[in-house]
Design a protein around this motif. Sequence first.
Motif, PDB file in Angstrom:
ATOM      1  N   PHE A  53     -77.292  87.445  27.178  1.00 42.85           N
ATOM      2  CA  PHE A  53     -75.991  86.960  26.726  1.00 42.85           C
ATOM      3  C   PHE A  53     -75.780  87.144  25.232  1.00 42.85           C
ATOM      4  O   PHE A  53     -76.729  87.292  24.450  1.00 42.85           O
ATOM      5  CB  PHE A  53     -75.816  85.492  27.117  1.00 42.85           C
ATOM      6  N   ASP A  54     -74.514  87.098  24.857  1.00 36.84           N
ATOM      7  CA  ASP A  54     -74.098  87.320  23.471  1.00 36.84           C
ATOM      8  C   ASP A  54     -74.736  86.296  22.546  1.00 36.84           C
ATOM      9  O   ASP A  54     -74.994  85.149  22.916  1.00 36.84           O
ATOM     10  CB  ASP A  54     -72.563  87.232  23.388  1.00 36.84           C
ATOM     11  N   ARG A  55     -74.936  86.710  21.308  1.00 34.27           N
ATOM     12  CA  ARG A  55     -75.462  85.813  20.276  1.00 34.27           C
ATOM     13  C   ARG A  55     -74.359  84.836  19.853  1.00 34.27           C
ATOM     14  O   ARG A  55     -73.192  85.056  20.144  1.00 34.27           O
ATOM     15  CB  ARG A  55     -75.911  86.637  19.065  1.00 34.27           C
ATOM     16  N   PRO A  59     -76.227  80.331  26.293  1.00 37.13           N
ATOM     17  CA  PRO A  59     -76.745  79.591  27.444  1.00 37.13           C
ATOM     18  C   PRO A  59     -77.546  78.352  27.054  1.00 37.13           C
ATOM     19  O   PRO A  59     -77.453  77.319  27.724  1.00 37.13           O
ATOM     20  CB  PRO A  59     -77.621  80.631  28.149  1.00 37.13           C
ATOM     21  N   GLY A  60     -78.305  78.446  25.969  1.00 38.17           N
ATOM     22  CA  GLY A  60     -79.122  77.309  25.554  1.00 38.17           C
ATOM     23  C   GLY A  60     -78.315  76.108  25.100  1.00 38.17           C
ATOM     24  O   GLY A  60     -78.789  74.972  25.191  1.00 38.17           O
ATOM     25  N   SER A 111     -77.833  72.986  32.732  1.00 33.11           N
ATOM     26  CA  SER A 111     -77.592  74.406  32.472  1.00 33.11           C
ATOM     27  C   SER A 111     -76.246  74.809  33.052  1.00 33.11           C
ATOM     28  O   SER A 111     -75.719  74.150  33.967  1.00 33.11           O
ATOM     29  CB  SER A 111     -78.692  75.278  33.102  1.00 33.11           C
ATOM     30  N   ALA A 112     -75.710  75.918  32.559  1.00 28.28           N
ATOM     31  CA  ALA A 112     -74.457  76.455  33.107  1.00 28.28           C
ATOM     32  C   ALA A 112     -74.631  76.886  34.559  1.00 28.28           C
ATOM     33  O   ALA A 112     -73.713  76.737  35.375  1.00 28.28           O
ATOM     34  CB  ALA A 112     -73.993  77.643  32.266  1.00 28.28           C
ATOM     35  N   TYR A 113     -75.798  77.397  34.900  1.00 26.51           N
ATOM     36  CA  TYR A 113     -76.056  77.869  36.257  1.00 26.51           C
ATOM     37  C   TYR A 113     -75.761  76.781  37.282  1.00 26.51           C
ATOM     38  O   TYR A 113     -75.242  77.054  38.365  1.00 26.51           O
ATOM     39  CB  TYR A 113     -77.515  78.331  36.374  1.00 26.51           C
ATOM     40  N   GLU A 114     -76.071  75.539  36.945  1.00 27.40           N
ATOM     41  CA  GLU A 114     -75.880  74.443  37.892  1.00 27.40           C
ATOM     42  C   GLU A 114     -74.422  74.317  38.324  1.00 27.40           C
ATOM     43  O   GLU A 114     -74.133  74.019  39.486  1.00 27.40           O
ATOM     44  CB  GLU A 114     -76.353  73.127  37.267  1.00 27.40           C
ATOM     45  N   LEU A 132     -70.785  83.223  27.847  1.00 26.95           N
ATOM     46  CA  LEU A 132     -70.376  82.018  28.550  1.00 26.95           C
ATOM     47  C   LEU A 132     -69.411  81.237  27.681  1.00 26.95           C
ATOM     48  O   LEU A 132     -69.544  81.206  26.453  1.00 26.95           O
ATOM     49  CB  LEU A 132     -71.590  81.137  28.876  1.00 26.95           C
ATOM     50  N   ARG A 133     -68.433  80.591  28.338  1.00 28.59           N
ATOM     51  CA  ARG A 133     -67.498  79.724  27.621  1.00 28.59           C
ATOM     52  C   ARG A 133     -67.365  78.403  28.361  1.00 28.59           C
ATOM     53  O   ARG A 133     -67.481  78.354  29.594  1.00 28.59           O
ATOM     54  CB  ARG A 133     -66.105  80.361  27.521  1.00 28.59           C
TER      55      ARG A 133
END
Length: 500
Positions: free
Chosen positions: A38-40, A198-199, A268-271, A331-332
């Motif tokens: 993912f983007d910085r 993501p973090g 996490s976003a995945y959830e 991610l947003r």
Amino acid sequence: MGEKVVARGFDLADRQRHRDKLRQCLEGLARLLAEKRFDRPRNLMGLEIELNLAGSDGMPSMVNAEVLKRIASGDFQTELGQFNLEVNIVPHRLSGRVLDQLAEELRTGLSYADRRAMEVDSGIMMIGILPTLTPDHLVSANLSVADRYFLLNDQVVAARGEEFTIDIAGVERLTCTARSIAPEAACTSVQLHLQVTPGRFAAVWNAAQAIAAAQIAVGANSPFLFGRELWRESRPPLFVQSTDTRPPELQVQGVRPRTWFGERWIGSAYELFEENLRYFPPLLPISSEEDPLRVLDEGGIPHLHELTLHNGTVYRWNRPVYGIADGVPHLRVENRVLPAGPTVTDVIANTAFYYGLVRALAEEPRPVWSRLPFAAAAENFDVACRDGIEARLHWPRPGRNGNPVRVPAVRLVREELLPLAAAGLDAWGVEPADRDHYLGVIEERCRRGVNGASWQAATYRQARERGLGRQDALAATTRRYCELMRTGLPVHSWPTDLME
């Protein structure tokens, strides 16, 4: 939902293939996260505002196609109803004079659009729910002419299997039924996007959930629907009921509505994406030709078409968004809590409050969500929608062992949240003069106990006291709102005289 949905029927094979593709997309997302693709951090934010079109009489104007033709700008797009538009502001870096830049761009764009709308005896109106809407306006014949809206309507109605019931008890009570999702078009909102790594995603999403009630308390602007005074922010209960695919039996069983606050803090976003697949059947089983896992195996970045389409039909108040820019995924967090309006200054003040506060809370060493039960945050949201600026919210007391206590929203905002928002804007590098100006608007709303909803209700009551009937009073309130909106002065400074 995207612009390229094409209306067609679906068979059993379509649905099974789409379900398989969704699982592949979710696996692809997991791989992207694990491989740190993912983007910085770029500190980017985005802004979208849904708008109403109203005539000089204060009534809704079903002319968005003609107005868009005259505007002729890609920044403006259709929304669900023919009396709706949406304006999109290009992403900005959260630093420097960004707040004033946003305000200037909005004023310029909206002023231009308003002039074009006036050419067809209409005008742009920023308000959560247009007070003069009636059930006769919100029918399927008044959906915008686009395949994706008709297809979504068909699929939601088919899943529901019966008429939609709108039942909202507030200052007054409204009960009615609808045969389509058109009542959803009454709800016009501001959507605030924040690109995050993501973090950091979970902390930002949790912070956004925790402050949703405070956002509503200071920013409520939707007290009327179909001639009835309901909640101070009536959009959420209306949106829940007008998109509810569950017949009563499934509601009783505890099946989750497609519009919801959520039920837990996340890690996490995945959830969130995984929950969307686990809990909500796809409404639009349209499958692309992309094989996301093969794209990853070949070193590419998949668009995850099915996942993003499905995500767009689950209406979280803080929604996770997957996107690609310049070939790099990101991610947003999309904050969908706020109503539109009343003025550009008010919108930017709400924007400053959100971005500052979410930054400060996301970076706290002992975050608020470790001290505030999620159920209390969800209850806060409902209370704020019902009571607006007069709400009393649960919030952890200061100190190491502070349990949540109920406090007036205005006191919470003034004493605790505004200083945090100021610190958060400082951390973004926002110009101090802009920080103080726009947060000062929130401070004044709290000090005077005034927001868009309270102004509308007070003005409407004055109109009734002058002898106007219900519909005439709502129309007079709407016309006065439009007049004051065009001055650009923030709503806390508006007089409640009708000047008619």
